[in-house]
Design a protein around this motif. Structure first.
Motif, PDB file in Angstrom:
ATOM      1  N   TYR A 106     -16.442 -35.095  13.982  1.00  0.00           N
ATOM      2  CA  TYR A 106     -16.469 -33.879  14.781  1.00  0.00           C
ATOM      3  C   TYR A 106     -17.000 -34.095  16.214  1.00  0.00           C
ATOM      4  N   GLU A 109     -13.585 -34.680  17.882  1.00  0.00           N
ATOM      5  CA  GLU A 109     -13.118 -33.261  17.761  1.00  0.00           C
ATOM      6  C   GLU A 109     -13.558 -32.531  19.031  1.00  0.00           C
ATOM      7  N   PHE A 110     -14.855 -32.574  19.082  1.00  0.00           N
ATOM      8  CA  PHE A 110     -15.548 -31.824  20.320  1.00  0.00           C
ATOM      9  C   PHE A 110     -15.215 -32.411  21.495  1.00  0.00           C
ATOM     10  N   ALA A 113     -11.524 -31.304  22.337  1.00  0.00           N
ATOM     11  CA  ALA A 113     -11.237 -29.994  22.809  1.00  0.00           C
ATOM     12  C   ALA A 113     -11.866 -29.842  24.123  1.00  0.00           C
ATOM     13  N   HIS A 114     -12.954 -30.536  24.445  1.00  0.00           N
ATOM     14  CA  HIS A 114     -13.707 -30.389  25.933  1.00  0.00           C
ATOM     15  C   HIS A 114     -12.831 -30.805  26.957  1.00  0.00           C
ATOM     16  N   SER A 148     -19.531 -24.784  18.567  1.00  0.00           N
ATOM     17  CA  SER A 148     -18.737 -23.761  18.619  1.00  0.00           C
ATOM     18  C   SER A 148     -17.475 -23.818  18.111  1.00  0.00           C
ATOM     19  N   LEU A 149     -16.954 -24.990  17.756  1.00  0.00           N
ATOM     20  CA  LEU A 149     -15.617 -25.108  16.946  1.00  0.00           C
ATOM     21  C   LEU A 149     -15.503 -24.544  15.623  1.00  0.00           C
ATOM     22  N   GLU A 150     -14.482 -24.364  15.168  1.00  0.00           N
ATOM     23  CA  GLU A 150     -14.403 -23.306  14.167  1.00  0.00           C
ATOM     24  C   GLU A 150     -15.034 -24.001  12.644  1.00  0.00           C
ATOM     25  N   ASP A 151     -14.608 -25.525  12.633  1.00  0.00           N
ATOM     26  CA  ASP A 151     -14.948 -26.219  11.414  1.00  0.00           C
ATOM     27  C   ASP A 151     -16.132 -27.250  11.657  1.00  0.00           C
ATOM     28  N   SER A 152     -17.066 -26.910  12.654  1.00  0.00           N
ATOM     29  CA  SER A 152     -18.241 -27.664  12.860  1.00  0.00           C
ATOM     30  C   SER A 152     -19.113 -27.827  11.628  1.00  0.00           C
TER      31      SER A 152
END
Length: 261
Positions: A106, A109-110, A113-114, A148-152
C-alpha cells in the motif's frame, strides 16, 4: 506549560545541540538512509520508510531499511514509478515488527499515485495554506490523504499516526524535521520550503520524553500530542524560529545517559 527556561538549562541545551547536530550523528542514526541519495524524490521516499520503520534499536532499523532499499534496487523513486509484478514480488519476504508486505504494497501504491500528480511529497503535508502555528491540522490531513485510495487496508492505518487520536506522532515529526530544518551542519536536509521550521513539533520518543522531564520542559504525564506540543512550546522560548533543533540535544542526552539512566 513551563513559562521560563532557566539559564543553566538553556546553556546545557545549546551545548548539546551543537555537539549532536554534526556529521558524526548521521552514521548511527536512521537519517543515514536518505543521506545515501541526492535526488529529492529518493530522499523523500527512503527517508519516509526510515522514519516509519524507526522502531527498536537504531542499528536494526538501519539494517532493515537497507534490506528494503536493496530489494528496490537502491532506487526507490524509480521503483515506485516503474516496478513490475516480478520486481514487486521480491518484496514479499520483507517484514519489520508489525510492518509487512501488505503494508509495504500500500505504501508503494500511495507513492505511485502521489508522484504521478506531484513532484514532491511535501504537497501531501500541506493544508489550507499552511498558516497554523504548528502542524497539527497538516498531520491530520496527511493521514486522511495517505489512506484515501480506494483499496487502503485497515491494518496499515496503525503505521501512520495522527494528532486526531492524540498520538505524539514521533515518526512523522522526525521525518518532517529531516525534510524541513535547514542549517549549515549537514544533518537535516532542508529540501522543503512551504513548511517553516517554526511550525515543526518535537519528535517525542522515550529519550526526549525522559530528558524533557528531567529538565522540567514539560508537566504532562505521558507522551502524547499534548506533551509534544508542550515541549515544543517551551523550546520556542529559546528559539521561536527553530525549536526542534533541540531534538538533537534531548535525544543525544538520552542516548548518552546524561542523567545516569
Amino acid at each position: 506549560m513551563p513559562e521560563i527556561v532557566s539559564p543553566e538549562v538553556a546553556d546545557l541545551l545549546n551545548e548539546k545541540y551543537i555537539k549532536f547536530n554534526s556529521l558524526d550523528f548521521i552514521a548511527t542514526d536512521p537519517i543515514c538512509i536518505p543521506h545515501r541519495y541526492s535526488q529529492k524524490q529518493d530522499i523523500e521516499i527512503s527517508g519516509f520508510f526510515a522514519a516509519i520503520l524507526a522502531w527498536g534499536q537504531r542499528k536494526t532499523i538501519i539494517n532493515k531499511c537497507s534490506e528494503l532499499l536493496e530489494k528496490m534496487d537502491n532506487a526507490p523513486y524509480e521503483f515506485v514509478k516503474n516496478a513490475n509484478s516480478n520486481e514487486i514480488k521480491k518484496l514479499e519476504t520483507f517484514v519489520h515488527r508489525t510492518f509487512n508486505f501488505v503494508d509495504l504494497l500500500y505504501f508503494l501504491e500511495f507513492f505511485k499515485a502521489h508522484y504521478t500528480k506531484h513532484a514532491s511529497l511535501e504537497s501531501a503535508f500541506l493544508n489550507k495554506g499552511n498558516k497554523d502555528e504548528n502542524l497539527k491540522m497538516n498531520l491530520i490531513h496527511f493521514k486522511e490523504y495517505f489512506f484515501s485510495l480506494e483499496d487502503s487496508p485497515k491494518r496499515t492505518q496503525k503505521h501512520i499516526s495522527s494528532p486526531a487520536s492524540n498520538s505524539a506522532c514521533k515518526r512523522i515529526n522526525m521525518y518532517l524535521r529531516w525534510m524541513v530544518r535547514r542549517d549549515n551542519k549537514g544533518v537535516d536536509f532542508g529540501i522543503w520550503n512551504s513548511i517553516l521550521p517554526s511550525q515543526l513539533i518535537i519528535p517525542c520518543d522515550i529519550h526526549v520524553e525522559n530528558i524533557a522531564r528531567k529538565l522540567k520542559l514539560t508537566t504532562r504525564p505521558k507522551a502524547d500530542w499534548k506533551m509534544a506540543e508542550e515541549i515544543t512550546n517551551t523550546l520556542r522560548i529559546l528559539d521561536p524560529e527553530d525549536p526542534t533543533k533541540y531534538d538533537f540535544a534531548l535525544f543525544g542526552m538520552g542516548i548518552e545517559k546524561y542523567f545516569g539512566t
